[in-house]
Design an enzyme around this catalytic site. Sequence first.
Site, PDB file in Angstrom:
ATOM      1  N   CYS A   1       0.995  -1.323  -0.273  1.00  0.00           N
ATOM      2  CA  CYS A   1       0.354   0.496   0.103  1.00  0.00           C
ATOM      3  C   CYS A   1       0.580   1.363  -0.365  1.00  0.00           C
ATOM      4  O   CYS A   1       1.888   1.009   0.390  1.00  0.00           O
ATOM      5  CB  CYS A   1      -0.567   0.057   0.668  1.00  0.00           C
ATOM      6  SG  CYS A   1      -2.169  -1.792   1.328  1.00  0.00           S
TER       7      CYS A   1
ATOM      8  N   GLU B   1       0.538   3.304   2.066  1.00  0.00           N
ATOM      9  CA  GLU B   1       0.568   4.220   2.984  1.00  0.00           C
ATOM     10  C   GLU B   1       1.938   4.093   3.253  1.00  0.00           C
ATOM     11  O   GLU B   1       3.188   4.634   4.105  1.00  0.00           O
ATOM     12  CB  GLU B   1      -0.259   3.967   4.095  1.00  0.00           C
ATOM     13  CG  GLU B   1      -1.224   5.062   4.079  1.00  0.00           C
ATOM     14  CD  GLU B   1      -2.441   4.170   3.417  1.00  0.00           C
ATOM     15  OE1 GLU B   1      -1.497   3.316   2.501  1.00  0.00           O
ATOM     16  OE2 GLU B   1      -3.959   4.223   2.931  1.00  0.00           O
TER      17      GLU B   1
HETATM   18  N1  THU Z   1      -4.238   0.216  -1.043  1.00  0.00           N
HETATM   19  C1  THU Z   1      -3.613   1.626  -0.627  1.00  0.00           C
HETATM   20  O1  THU Z   1      -2.559   1.637  -1.482  1.00  0.00           O
HETATM   21  N2  THU Z   1      -3.364   1.884   0.719  1.00  0.00           N
HETATM   22  C2  THU Z   1      -5.044   1.105   1.029  1.00  0.00           C
HETATM   23  O2  THU Z   1      -4.768   1.634   2.688  1.00  0.00           O
HETATM   24  C3  THU Z   1      -5.793   0.767   0.426  1.00  0.00           C
HETATM   25  C4  THU Z   1      -5.664   0.101  -0.397  1.00  0.00           C
HETATM   26  C5  THU Z   1      -3.620  -0.136  -2.167  1.00  0.00           C
HETATM   27  C6  THU Z   1      -3.090  -1.970  -2.153  1.00  0.00           C
HETATM   28  C7  THU Z   1      -3.879  -1.696  -3.743  1.00  0.00           C
HETATM   29  O3  THU Z   1      -2.678  -1.503  -4.426  1.00  0.00           O
HETATM   30  C8  THU Z   1      -4.958  -1.153  -4.108  1.00  0.00           C
HETATM   31  O4  THU Z   1      -5.244  -0.259  -3.037  1.00  0.00           O
HETATM   32  C9  THU Z   1      -5.869  -1.990  -4.393  1.00  0.00           C
HETATM   33  O5  THU Z   1      -6.215  -2.868  -3.203  1.00  0.00           O
END
Ligand code: THU
Length: 136
Positions: free
Chosen positions: A56, A58
């Site tokens: 993710c 973050e």
């Molecule tokens: N994702 C994030 O980057 N941050 C989050 O807090 C939730 C999900 C990303 C992970 C994945 O690449 C995409 O969003 C879909 O879940």
Amino acid sequence: MATLPMSDLIETAKRVRENAYAPYSGYRVGAAILDSSGQIWSGCNVENVSYGLCVCAERTALCKMVSEGQQELIAVAVVTKDGGTPCGMCLQSLLEFTKDPTRVDVITVSEQSNQVHYKLSDLIPHGFQTGDLKRT
Ligand code: THU
């Protein structure tokens, strides 16, 4: 946030979102963390064909911050298409590097620039913390 406008954090998150690698979900995320020394750390999501390896935005930003020697965050901005909130794994990861989660700002921003302001403690009110380990 006294010396740094919130808009700098949001603009950084918007900019880094352009680097998101999200060919599988199509859900592009940009995050920017403000640390207690006033530095900003940016990160995007980085997906993988082996889906479980997706990182993710973050946590990308958080790892950059910690690996460069900073261990306390005071605000996070997250930009997505729809203004989604950080996932549970990211909230727990962010919590690790806060002194007082009731004072840490989490700002979600949509493509239309709609902002929602939370405190980290609102999003993860009962997160696992070091004190919990000591109770065993
Ligand atoms: N994702 C994030 O980057 N941050 C989050 O807090 C939730 C999900 C990303 C992970 C994945 O690449 C995409 O969003 C879909 O879940």
